[in-house]
Structure formats: structure tokens, C-alpha cells
Design a protein around this motif. Structure first.
Motif, PDB file in Angstrom:
ATOM      1  N   TYR A   1       0.855  -1.181   0.000  1.00 30.04           N
ATOM      2  CA  TYR A   1       0.000   0.000   0.000  1.00 30.04           C
ATOM      3  C   TYR A   1       0.892   1.232   0.000  1.00 30.04           C
ATOM      4  CZ  TYR A   1      -4.092  -2.778   0.860  1.00 30.04           C
ATOM      5  OH  TYR A   1      -5.113  -3.663   0.723  1.00 30.04           O
ATOM      6  N   ARG A   2       0.300   2.354  -0.293  1.00 32.89           N
ATOM      7  CA  ARG A   2       1.094   3.575  -0.439  1.00 32.89           C
ATOM      8  C   ARG A   2       1.936   3.872   0.781  1.00 32.89           C
ATOM      9  NH1 ARG A   2      -1.866   9.189  -0.449  1.00 32.89           N
ATOM     10  NH2 ARG A   2      -1.494   8.951   1.764  1.00 32.89           N
ATOM     11  N   HIS A   3       1.325   3.713   1.978  1.00 28.91           N
ATOM     12  CA  HIS A   3       2.044   4.122   3.181  1.00 28.91           C
ATOM     13  C   HIS A   3       3.235   3.224   3.492  1.00 28.91           C
ATOM     14  CE1 HIS A   3      -0.822   1.112   4.680  1.00 28.91           C
ATOM     15  NE2 HIS A   3       0.117   0.830   5.551  1.00 28.91           N
ATOM     16  N   MET A   4       3.374   2.104   2.776  1.00 27.56           N
ATOM     17  CA  MET A   4       4.499   1.210   3.042  1.00 27.56           C
ATOM     18  C   MET A   4       5.702   1.533   2.155  1.00 27.56           C
ATOM     19  SD  MET A   4       1.978  -1.990   2.982  1.00 27.56           S
ATOM     20  CE  MET A   4       2.978  -3.380   3.447  1.00 27.56           C
ATOM     21  N   LEU A   5       5.550   2.477   1.243  1.00 24.02           N
ATOM     22  CA  LEU A   5       6.619   2.776   0.288  1.00 24.02           C
ATOM     23  C   LEU A   5       7.354   4.055   0.672  1.00 24.02           C
ATOM     24  CD1 LEU A   5       4.572   2.165  -2.975  1.00 24.02           C
ATOM     25  CD2 LEU A   5       6.204   0.598  -1.940  1.00 24.02           C
ATOM     26  N   SER A   6       8.624   4.117   0.275  1.00 23.33           N
ATOM     27  CA  SER A   6       9.382   5.354   0.504  1.00 23.33           C
ATOM     28  C   SER A   6       9.066   6.346  -0.616  1.00 23.33           C
ATOM     29  CB  SER A   6      10.873   5.044   0.510  1.00 23.33           C
ATOM     30  OG  SER A   6      11.281   4.697  -0.788  1.00 23.33           O
ATOM     31  N   ASP A   7       9.543   7.581  -0.455  1.00 26.89           N
ATOM     32  CA  ASP A   7       9.256   8.609  -1.457  1.00 26.89           C
ATOM     33  C   ASP A   7       9.745   8.208  -2.842  1.00 26.89           C
ATOM     34  OD1 ASP A   7       8.001  10.235   0.258  1.00 26.89           O
ATOM     35  OD2 ASP A   7       9.728  11.515   0.690  1.00 26.89           O
ATOM     36  N   GLY A   8      10.954   7.659  -2.886  1.00 25.90           N
ATOM     37  CA  GLY A   8      11.522   7.269  -4.173  1.00 25.90           C
ATOM     38  C   GLY A   8      10.701   6.168  -4.816  1.00 25.90           C
ATOM     39  N   GLN A   9      10.257   5.210  -3.970  1.00 22.15           N
ATOM     40  CA  GLN A   9       9.450   4.108  -4.507  1.00 22.15           C
ATOM     41  C   GLN A   9       8.106   4.608  -5.020  1.00 22.15           C
ATOM     42  OE1 GLN A   9       9.642   1.704  -0.988  1.00 22.15           O
ATOM     43  NE2 GLN A   9      10.883   0.157  -2.017  1.00 22.15           N
ATOM     44  N   ARG A  10       7.537   5.585  -4.294  1.00 22.56           N
ATOM     45  CA  ARG A  10       6.263   6.142  -4.737  1.00 22.56           C
ATOM     46  C   ARG A  10       6.413   6.778  -6.112  1.00 22.56           C
ATOM     47  NH1 ARG A  10       4.674   8.916   0.978  1.00 22.56           N
ATOM     48  NH2 ARG A  10       4.314   6.965   2.035  1.00 22.56           N
ATOM     49  N   GLN A  11       7.538   7.507  -6.281  1.00 23.87           N
ATOM     50  CA  GLN A  11       7.782   8.155  -7.564  1.00 23.87           C
ATOM     51  C   GLN A  11       7.903   7.102  -8.654  1.00 23.87           C
ATOM     52  OE1 GLN A  11       7.907  11.613  -7.403  1.00 23.87           O
ATOM     53  NE2 GLN A  11       7.510  11.372  -9.569  1.00 23.87           N
ATOM     54  N   ARG A  12       8.522   5.972  -8.309  1.00 27.08           N
ATOM     55  CA  ARG A  12       8.651   4.893  -9.298  1.00 27.08           C
ATOM     56  C   ARG A  12       7.293   4.303  -9.642  1.00 27.08           C
ATOM     57  NH1 ARG A  12      14.129   2.456  -9.464  1.00 27.08           N
ATOM     58  NH2 ARG A  12      15.428   3.976  -8.406  1.00 27.08           N
TER      59      ARG A  12
ATOM     60  N   ASP B   1       6.789 -14.314  -2.376  1.00 33.01           N
ATOM     61  CA  ASP B   1       5.402 -14.205  -2.792  1.00 33.01           C
ATOM     62  C   ASP B   1       4.390 -14.653  -1.741  1.00 33.01           C
ATOM     63  OD1 ASP B   1       5.073 -12.882  -5.081  1.00 33.01           O
ATOM     64  OD2 ASP B   1       4.268 -14.556  -6.223  1.00 33.01           O
ATOM     65  N   GLU B   2       4.848 -15.496  -0.812  1.00 36.19           N
ATOM     66  CA  GLU B   2       3.923 -16.019   0.181  1.00 36.19           C
ATOM     67  C   GLU B   2       3.760 -15.062   1.350  1.00 36.19           C
ATOM     68  OE1 GLU B   2       2.399 -19.133  -0.001  1.00 36.19           O
ATOM     69  OE2 GLU B   2       3.116 -19.090  -2.054  1.00 36.19           O
ATOM     70  N   GLU B   3       4.561 -14.023   1.364  1.00 32.44           N
ATOM     71  CA  GLU B   3       4.583 -13.168   2.547  1.00 32.44           C
ATOM     72  C   GLU B   3       3.249 -12.469   2.768  1.00 32.44           C
ATOM     73  OE1 GLU B   3       7.416  -9.827   4.076  1.00 32.44           O
ATOM     74  OE2 GLU B   3       8.469 -11.218   2.774  1.00 32.44           O
ATOM     75  N   PHE B   4       3.050 -12.032   3.988  1.00 32.32           N
ATOM     76  CA  PHE B   4       1.780 -11.435   4.373  1.00 32.32           C
ATOM     77  C   PHE B   4       1.886  -9.912   4.306  1.00 32.32           C
ATOM     78  CE2 PHE B   4      -0.636  -9.686   7.991  1.00 32.32           C
ATOM     79  CZ  PHE B   4      -1.896  -9.926   7.495  1.00 32.32           C
ATOM     80  N   PHE B   5       0.969  -9.284   3.583  1.00 30.23           N
ATOM     81  CA  PHE B   5       1.025  -7.835   3.456  1.00 30.23           C
ATOM     82  C   PHE B   5      -0.218  -7.217   4.074  1.00 30.23           C
ATOM     83  CE2 PHE B   5       3.526  -9.550  -0.022  1.00 30.23           C
ATOM     84  CZ  PHE B   5       4.722  -8.917   0.207  1.00 30.23           C
ATOM     85  N   PRO B   6      -0.091  -6.566   5.205  1.00 25.22           N
ATOM     86  CA  PRO B   6      -1.286  -6.049   5.861  1.00 25.22           C
ATOM     87  C   PRO B   6      -1.905  -4.876   5.098  1.00 25.22           C
ATOM     88  CG  PRO B   6       0.671  -5.337   7.018  1.00 25.22           C
ATOM     89  CD  PRO B   6       1.134  -6.262   5.946  1.00 25.22           C
TER      90      PRO B   6
END
Lengths: 260, 297
Positions: free
Chosen positions: A146-157, B8-13
Motif C-alpha cells: 500500500y502507499r504508506h508502506m513505500l518510501s518517497d523514491g518508490q512512490r515516484q517509481r 510471494d507467500e509473505e503477508f502484506f497487511p
């Protein structure tokens, strides 16, 4: 040779009123004319409120122009919000944080344009998402993020992947580097330049950072009050600016870097 | 490439699971949730467990005290009322009537309110205004008063009071949804989806609704506590559910007549209502602070 993108006589007249009793203020934009060749980078510069973002929105169809034509490969595009035209001219937004939906995964975000505009089935779509993520230097696992799990650079990517997934011919970017720190910024710049070389994209970008403009753009367009006041090869404009406005912009840039 | 398959099996909340994690950390909210689950289960499977018919009158055992009193009997765990009906069975069925109906009302109000609010949020100008303010006058008056007015016009009865409460709950959903959709429509991700060629319904269901679910759940819990209180209040006043029906408010008013000689007739449905409303409010509060924490992180 026909240019990849040719914009002729593009104008926009907007009425603004603060409330319905006030007299409407009329804002004119344009006319704008320019050509873009395959694999070429065009930079658009200008001060705040000079109409840079308006131009970007006009090109991708977010705003319908009052008059003018946009031709892609010599064929006229339907103006304003038409899906087919948008698929070939894609936009990267200024704030990648805002332009990604916080409630859905990167994977479903990237699948969205495919679902709406292609007849690919679920498996082909996921394959395409995986390929595009790899293209912008991410893992395919990132589609579960999800968006909140990504860093700024990753979001830009991701924002870049979203633009690339429809295999566009022109990418329009509204200050894509403004919110990034220097190291991520140079990564992103290099990534875009590499993709542009590989895919032969036309790249139009808006920036305040004249250093980047000088570094990556082939030609530039200087806007003031919605009018083009100077256009030409980047080096020419930087070395021999004609209008006083451009001279000031260039001078202020050079005063920041005395060794340049 | 094998390396990719490893991951791929990992859990993503999902954001929803993040909210749940924060929610779990609050013990008070968890207590509320457990109570809420208990009441929901009682409402669903309770009737199979109830030892007696809730309206069956037994003249041999009038006003039997609960089992923990000296004169009580284990045959009637919570005692009996003035006409010899078993209190435990009545409370179990009462949970079903009061709690079940409240949930039903909230769901109906939510569906109507959210659709009106979504249309109002996505349109502009006069049309949006009309939809948004259609039921506003209802918001100015307490729900109970509207219910009384409607009951006065249509006559007493459970169904009429249900109409009244649903109608009174809709405006807050309309406003909440409309404000949220309005704010989201200005954001760039909606513009990005529009440029992908998304129509209005796609935009709402695919882009905006996933972000709105938490807000809706929070609003629904607050609406639920209002609905619970209103249903029981109307029952108590004799305007809603009518006597033989085991509704908690009705039981409370029946218990009032024998309050001095058989206080358990008053206490047991009262405690039941109290715990229900408490549970719903605790869960709502916990959810709200969990959502706020996730948004701010």
C-alpha cells in the motif's frame, strides 16, 4: 518527418468568480505552439502562475482547451478527457504521495488503466504489472504494497510505472522531482532518462530546478502569463537568453552555482 | 527467478489490518468488542438456547426471584415476571429484537445515506445542495422527537417506530459521505483515475470507497448506539414495540410496575441495555482513535 507531438494554437479561456455575485474574471492562456520529436525532452519553465500546470493538464486532457489542435504522429487527438488520447500521452503528477490511492494496493492501482482500457484478462494484467514494476526497478512483490508502506523514491517509481503501463508515446510530468531529496532525485532522473532512451518516449517536464533542466532537456519553453516568450535549444537559451525575463531566470540560477 | 518466489507467500497487511492492530492494543475497546460479539451471538443463536417460550405465561411461578436468591430456583435463572414469564428467555429474545432491529435500521440508513451522499458529493451546484440538505431539518430535531411525531401520525407500533428512526439516522450518513467524497474528489489520485478513463461509478466504488470504509464503520457504530437507545425509549414509552413482544424497553416499562416487590424485573433488562450501548460506544471510540492513529502515522 512528422514530429511525435505537435501542438498548434492551443488556447484556453477560463472564467473565475469568487462568488456568484462578483463579476467574473477572465483568464487567457495561450496560444501555444510547439513540436516534440521522438526521444526528445522538452522542459517548460516559468514563474508560479505562468500557466505551466495548465499546459500539462491541457496536454493530457484533464482540461478541455477552448481552441487549438494537438496532433500525435500527425493524427489529431480528440481534445479534453478522451480515454484513447490519454493512453498515449500520460501524466506524472507533482506529488506522487497525493496521486497514489491510499486505500488500494499498488497492484490494483496499476491494473486500473488496463481494466478500463484494454481487454486483457486478470492473468495478463498481473503479468503486465509485474513487467512494468521491473521496468522501473521495483520487485513484483511491491504490487501487494500500500502507499504508506513505500518510501518517497518508490512512490515516484510507482507513479512512473502507472504512466508507463499503457505504453505511452509521450510522458508529461508536472514537477516530478520537486518533492524528492537530492539522491532520490538523481536516481529518478537517471531512471527516466534510461527509459526514455530505451522506449523512445517524448518527455515533457515542468521544473523549477534549472540545473536539472540544463542537464536533461534538449529544448525548452519559457512561459510567462500563459504565453510562450522564448523557445529553443536548451544550451542556446541558457547561453544567449533573448528576453529579459529569461535572462533573469538564468542569472538567478547561475548566481547560485558560481563555478558553473 | 527463485528469489522472487520466496517472497510471494509473505503477508502484506492492508490499511484495514493496520487499524485492527492499533485497535487490538486498547483493552477497553477489546472488552467492548467482546461484549458486542457476545450480544450478536445471543441475537443470532440465542433463541435456540432459550429454555422457555418468551411469551408463555406460567401462573404457578409468578415473580420468582433469580436463582442466586434464597427463594429462587435454577429452573428460572433470572427469575420470572408478574405473569410468570421466564426472564432469561425474555432477555435473550429481547436482545434479538432490540439489537437485531437496530442493526437492520443502521444498515438501511447507511445504504440510503451513503448513496445519496455519494451522488451529492460527485455532482456540483444546486443538485448537490438539494440532495445534501434534503433531510437536514431532521438533524435539528432530536431523533426521539421525530419518532414520536411520526408515531403520532401513523399510530403506535414497532414498524412505524422503525421507519421513524431510520429516517432520523439517514442525514448524518449523507453529510459524512458527501463531505468525504467532496474532499477526495479534489485529490490527485482521483484525477489520475479520471485520466485513466474511469467513469463516476468506477471512481466511487474502486477509488473512493476503499478509503471510506473505516469512516463508515465508525459512523455506523455511533448510529447503532442512537438506534438502540431510541428503540428502547419508544418501547418504554409505549409508542414502539407493544407489550407481549419481548423488547427490552417494553420489559423495562413492565418491570416498573412491580419495581418494589420484584426489582430484578427492572434491573435485568436495564443492565442489558446499558451493556449493549456501552459495548457499541466503546468499539466506536476505539475504532475512531485507531483510524486517527493510522491516518497520522
Amino acid at each position: 518527418m512528422t514530429p511525435l507531438l505537435s501542438v498548434r494554437n492551443l488556447t484556453l479561456t477560463q472564467k473565475h468568480r469568487k462568488n456568484w455575485l462578483d463579476k467574473a474574471q477572465i483568464e487567457h492562456f495561450g496560444p501555444i505552439e510547439f513540436d516534440l520529436n521522438r526521444g526528445e525532452t522538452l522542459a517548460i519553465i516559468g514563474e508560479n502562475g505562468s500557466g505551466k500546470s495548465v499546459l500539462a493538464n491541457l496536454l493530457v486532457g484533464a482540461i478541455t482547451p477552448t481552441s487549438g489542435t494537438i496532433k500525435l504522429n500527425g493524427e489529431a487527438c480528440v481534445l479534453g478527457g478522451h480515454a484513447e488520447h490519454n493512453m498515449k500521452i500520460r501524466m506524472i503528477f507533482q506529488n506522487s504521495n497525493e496521486s497514489l490511492n491510499p486505500g488500494i494496493t499498488v497492484g490494483s492501482m496499476l491494473q486500473e488503466p488496463l481494466r478500463l482500457n484494454t481487454t486483457l484478462n486478470e492473468r495478463e494484467r498481473i503479468q503486465k504489472v509485474d513487467d512494468t514494476l521491473r521496468q522501473v526497478g521495483m520487485l513484483r512483490d511491491h504490487k501487494y504494497f500500500y502507499r504508506h508502506m513505500l518510501s518517497d523514491g518508490q512512490r515516484q517509481r510507482v507513479a512512473l510505472a502507472r504512466a508507463l503501463i499503457m505504453e505511452p508515446e509521450v510522458i508529461v510530468a508536472d514537477e516530478p522531482f520537486a518533492a524528492l531529496d537530492p539522491s532520490v532525485r538523481s536516481q529518478t532522473v537517471n531512471l527516466i532518462m534510461k527509459l526514455q532512451r530505451d522506449l523512445g518516449l517524448g518527455f515533457i517536464f515542468i521544473s523549477h530546478n534549472l540545473g536539472i533542466v540544463r542537464h536533461i532537456s534538449d529544448r525548452m519553453l519559457v512561459l510567462q502569463h500563459g504565453m510562450v516568450i522564448e523557445t529553443g535549444k536548451t544550451e542556446t537559451v541558457f547561453n544567449w537568453p533573448r528576453s529579459e525575463y529569461t535572462q533573469r531566470l538564468v542569472a538567478s540560477h547561475q548566481s547560485l552555482m558560481p563555478n558553473f | 527467478m527463485a528469489r522472487f518466489n520466496l517472497y510471494d507467500e509473505e503477508f502484506f497487511p492492508s490499511p484495514w489490518q493496520h487499524t485492527w492492530r492499533t485497535f487490538k492494543q486498547s483493552h477497553i475497546a477489546m472488552t467492548g468488542l467482546i461484549l458486542l460479539i457476545f450480544f450478536s451471538l445471543t441475537a443470532v443463536i440465542g433463541p435456540f438456547l432459550a429454555p422457555y417460550d418468551p411469551v408463555e405465561q406460567n401462573t404457578n411461578s409468578l415473580l420468582v426471584p433469580p436463582a442466586w436468591f434464597d427463594s429462587g430456583t435454577i429452573a428460572h435463572l433470572f427469575g420470572t415476571d408478574a405473569v410468570g414469564r421466564d426472564m432469561l428467555s425474555r432477555v435473550i429474545y429481547g436482545c434479538q429484537v432490540t439489537f437485531g432491529i437496530s442493526i437492520l435500521l443502521v444498515i438501511i440508513a447507511m445504504i440510503v445515506g451513503v448513496s445519496l451522499g455519494a451522488v451529492a458529493g460527485m455532482t456540483k451546484g444546486v443538485r448537490s445542495s438539494i440532495l445534501n440538505h434534503l433531510l437536514d431539518s431532521l438533524m435539528a430535531i432530536p431523533t426521539l422527537l421525530i419518532a414520536i411525531v411520526i408515531v403520532a401520525m401513523l399510530g403506535t407500533g414497532l414498524v412505524n417506530s422503525m421507519w421513524a428512526i431510520t429516517l432520523a439516522l439517514i442525514p448524518q450518513f449523507v453529510h459524512g459521505t458527501r463531505d468525504f467524497v467532496r474532499d477526495e474528489m479534489k485529490k490527485e489520485y482521483v484525477l489520475a483515475a479520471r485520466l485513466d478513463g474511469a467513469g463516476k461509478s468506477f471512481l466511487f466504488f474502486q477509488s473512493i470507497l476503499p478509503n471510506m470504509i473505516e469512516l463508515l464503520v465508525v459512523q455506523a457504530t455511533f448510529a447503532l448506539s442512537t438506534a438502540l437507545l431510541d428503540i428502547t425509549a419508544l418501547g418504554f414509552l409505549g409508542l414502539g414495540a407493544q407489550p407481549p413482544l419481548p423488547e427490552l424497553g417494553v420489559m423495562l416499562s413492565a418491570g416498573l410496575e412491580v419495581a418494589y416487590i420484584a426489582p430484578w424485573n427492572l434491573a435485568i433488562p436495564g443492565i442489558c441495555i446499558f451493556l449493549m450501548v456501552l459495548a457499541v460506544n466503546l468499539v466506536g471510540d476505539g475504532l475512531r482513535s485507531a483510524v486517527r492513529k493510522r491516518m497520522s502515522s
